[in-house]
Each structure stands twice: as structure tokens, then as C-alpha cells.
Design a protein around this motif. Structure first.
Motif, PDB file in Angstrom:
ATOM      1  N   GLN A  12     -41.605  39.194 -13.383  1.00 62.61           N
ATOM      2  CA  GLN A  12     -42.332  40.375 -12.941  1.00 62.61           C
ATOM      3  C   GLN A  12     -41.420  41.573 -13.172  1.00 62.61           C
ATOM      4  OE1 GLN A  12     -45.482  40.703 -11.440  1.00 62.61           O
ATOM      5  NE2 GLN A  12     -45.142  42.874 -11.682  1.00 62.61           N
ATOM      6  N   ARG A  29     -44.963  46.473 -12.911  1.00 63.50           N
ATOM      7  CA  ARG A  29     -45.762  46.281 -14.119  1.00 63.50           C
ATOM      8  C   ARG A  29     -46.254  44.843 -14.146  1.00 63.50           C
ATOM      9  NH1 ARG A  29     -41.762  48.331 -18.664  1.00 63.50           N
ATOM     10  NH2 ARG A  29     -40.589  46.708 -17.651  1.00 63.50           N
ATOM     11  N   PRO A  30     -47.245  44.550 -15.008  1.00 67.01           N
ATOM     12  CA  PRO A  30     -47.725  43.164 -15.108  1.00 67.01           C
ATOM     13  C   PRO A  30     -46.586  42.233 -15.527  1.00 67.01           C
ATOM     14  CG  PRO A  30     -49.178  44.651 -16.301  1.00 67.01           C
ATOM     15  CD  PRO A  30     -47.992  45.454 -15.877  1.00 67.01           C
ATOM     16  N   GLU A  79     -44.263  39.707 -17.525  1.00 68.61           N
ATOM     17  CA  GLU A  79     -43.983  39.695 -18.946  1.00 68.61           C
ATOM     18  C   GLU A  79     -43.339  38.364 -19.316  1.00 68.61           C
ATOM     19  OE1 GLU A  79     -42.533  43.294 -21.315  1.00 68.61           O
ATOM     20  OE2 GLU A  79     -40.704  42.158 -20.855  1.00 68.61           O
ATOM     21  N   LYS A 138     -47.493  40.664 -22.218  1.00 64.46           N
ATOM     22  CA  LYS A 138     -47.879  40.752 -20.810  1.00 64.46           C
ATOM     23  C   LYS A 138     -48.772  39.556 -20.498  1.00 64.46           C
ATOM     24  CE  LYS A 138     -46.195  44.939 -20.291  1.00 64.46           C
ATOM     25  NZ  LYS A 138     -44.795  45.002 -20.006  1.00 64.46           N
ATOM     26  N   VAL A 139     -48.621  39.000 -19.323  1.00 62.87           N
ATOM     27  CA  VAL A 139     -49.439  37.873 -18.900  1.00 62.87           C
ATOM     28  C   VAL A 139     -49.877  38.090 -17.456  1.00 62.87           C
ATOM     29  CG1 VAL A 139     -48.419  36.191 -20.477  1.00 62.87           C
ATOM     30  CG2 VAL A 139     -47.400  36.539 -18.231  1.00 62.87           C
ATOM     31  N   ARG A 140     -50.945  37.407 -17.071  1.00 62.45           N
ATOM     32  CA  ARG A 140     -51.428  37.515 -15.700  1.00 62.45           C
ATOM     33  C   ARG A 140     -50.920  36.374 -14.830  1.00 62.45           C
ATOM     34  NH1 ARG A 140     -55.902  39.108 -18.804  1.00 62.45           N
ATOM     35  NH2 ARG A 140     -56.632  36.973 -18.846  1.00 62.45           N
ATOM     36  N   SER A 141     -50.493  35.286 -15.467  1.00 59.98           N
ATOM     37  CA  SER A 141     -50.076  34.124 -14.684  1.00 59.98           C
ATOM     38  C   SER A 141     -49.185  33.213 -15.518  1.00 59.98           C
ATOM     39  CB  SER A 141     -51.307  33.331 -14.233  1.00 59.98           C
ATOM     40  OG  SER A 141     -51.949  32.771 -15.370  1.00 59.98           O
ATOM     41  N   GLU A 165     -51.279  31.434 -18.107  1.00 55.94           N
ATOM     42  CA  GLU A 165     -51.559  32.235 -19.304  1.00 55.94           C
ATOM     43  C   GLU A 165     -50.342  32.253 -20.226  1.00 55.94           C
ATOM     44  OE1 GLU A 165     -53.045  36.641 -20.788  1.00 55.94           O
ATOM     45  OE2 GLU A 165     -52.693  36.321 -18.660  1.00 55.94           O
TER      46      GLU A 165
END
Length: 176
Positions: free
Chosen positions: A97, A122-123, A125, A149-152, A155
Motif C-alpha cells: 500500500q 494511493r491504491p 501497487e 495498481k491493484v485492488r487486492s 488481483e
């Protein structure tokens, strides 16, 4: 709106949004004086697992990355060997993060009182770097990196093969 027209509209919108989806940012560099066609085999640089999830080793992601690298290197004509490889392969991976401090308007009050800085998040990475090394000197001959960038975590896992494939798409590079 007729059902058939609705279907085509949804299909068109999904293609437009799929085309806008941003893949990983890829960078590749290599020693331009080397003829990479001379290399026919590779082996792993021995050591501990190299995938990191917020600085903690993650054997599952390590295995996924290793499998993707082997798959794509073999598809590029290299053969994996246990010893005496023409190239050593190593990688580094992180999922973190990103948090940073940023200036804010003077006089803006924060929870600490008046402060010229605010914390901005930020989202998450994900990054992956692959190095192909000279077995004698351990000097890098080829380096590729991917960042997205990833959400999880899931991902990030799902993007491993795509990132490795894109990094190795131009391998072997042509000498100058």
C-alpha cells in the motif's frame, strides 16, 4: 430498446472499457552488445523465496511467479537446468500500500493541530522485476520490470502471467 440492440450496446461498451483497462507498466533493458541467441539454458539463482507481501515472504506467490517465468522462458527457447546454466534467473516482487505525505493549504487544521502536511493513500501497487544474470560475474545482462495498481492480493496474483509475458515478449533482444 429492442433486446438485440441492447445486447450490441452492452457488448460495445464492454469492449470500450476493456480497451481502456490499463495493464502493467513494463520496462525492459539489456546489454546491447550481447548476442542473446547464444544462451540456451537457465537456472535459478539459489536463495530464499523472493516474492514479498509487505516484506513477508509468500511461498504461494513465489511459486506462481517461478512457474510463469519458467513457462515464458521455455516458450522463448531457453531450457531450464539444475546446474551450469547459460543464465541465472532471479526476481523480486512486492505488493504494498503506497502512503505518502503531501503538503496541504497553510492554516488547514489536522487532527494534530495545524500542520502543513497530510497523509495521502494511493491504491495498492504490485511490482515484479526479473533479472537474467551472467553465471560467472552475477552481473545483470537483461532486466525487466512491471508495476501496476491493484485492488487486492488476488488481483495481483491474476496479473502475474500477463506481466511476465509482456516483459519477455521481446526476448531474445537483437544485438546492435
Amino acid at each position: 430498446m429492442p433486446p438485440r440492440l441492447t445486447f450490441y450496446l452492452i457488448l460495445l461498451l464492454s469492449l470500450v472499457f476493456a480497451g481502456c483497462a490499463k495493464g502493467p507498466s513494463i520496462q525492459v533493458r539489456h546489454d546491447q552488445n550481447i548476442d542473446f541467441e547464444q544462451f540456451h539454458s537457465f537456472q535459478w539463482l539459489e536463495g530464499t523465496p523472493q516474492a514479498r507481501l509487505d516484506a513477508v515472504a509468500d511461498d504461494d506467490i513465489d511459486r506462481l511467479i517461478r512457474n510463469a517465468i519458467v513457462f515464458h522462458l521455455e516458450n522463448r527457447g531457453l531450457r531450464r537446468v539444475a546446474e551450469n546454466g547459460d543464465l541465472l534467473v532471479t526476481f523480486r516482487s512486492t505488493l504494498r500500500q503506497a502512503v505518502e505525505s503531501a503538503p496541504v493549504d497553510p492554516g488547514r487544521e489536522s487532527s494534530w493541530g495545524f500542520s502543513p502536511w497530510a497523509v495521502v493513500s494511493r491504491p495498492p501497487e504490485a511490482s515484479l522485476s526479473i533479472d537474467l544474470l551472467d553465471p560467472q560475474t552475477k552481473a545483470p545482462l537483461w532486466q525487466g520490470s512491471a508495476r501496476t495498481k491493484v485492488r487486492s492480493r488476488e488481483e495481483a496474483r491474476s496479473k502475474i502471467h500477463e506481466a511476465v509475458r509482456e516483459m519477455l515478449a521481446g526476448y531474445p533482444p537483437r544485438p546492435r
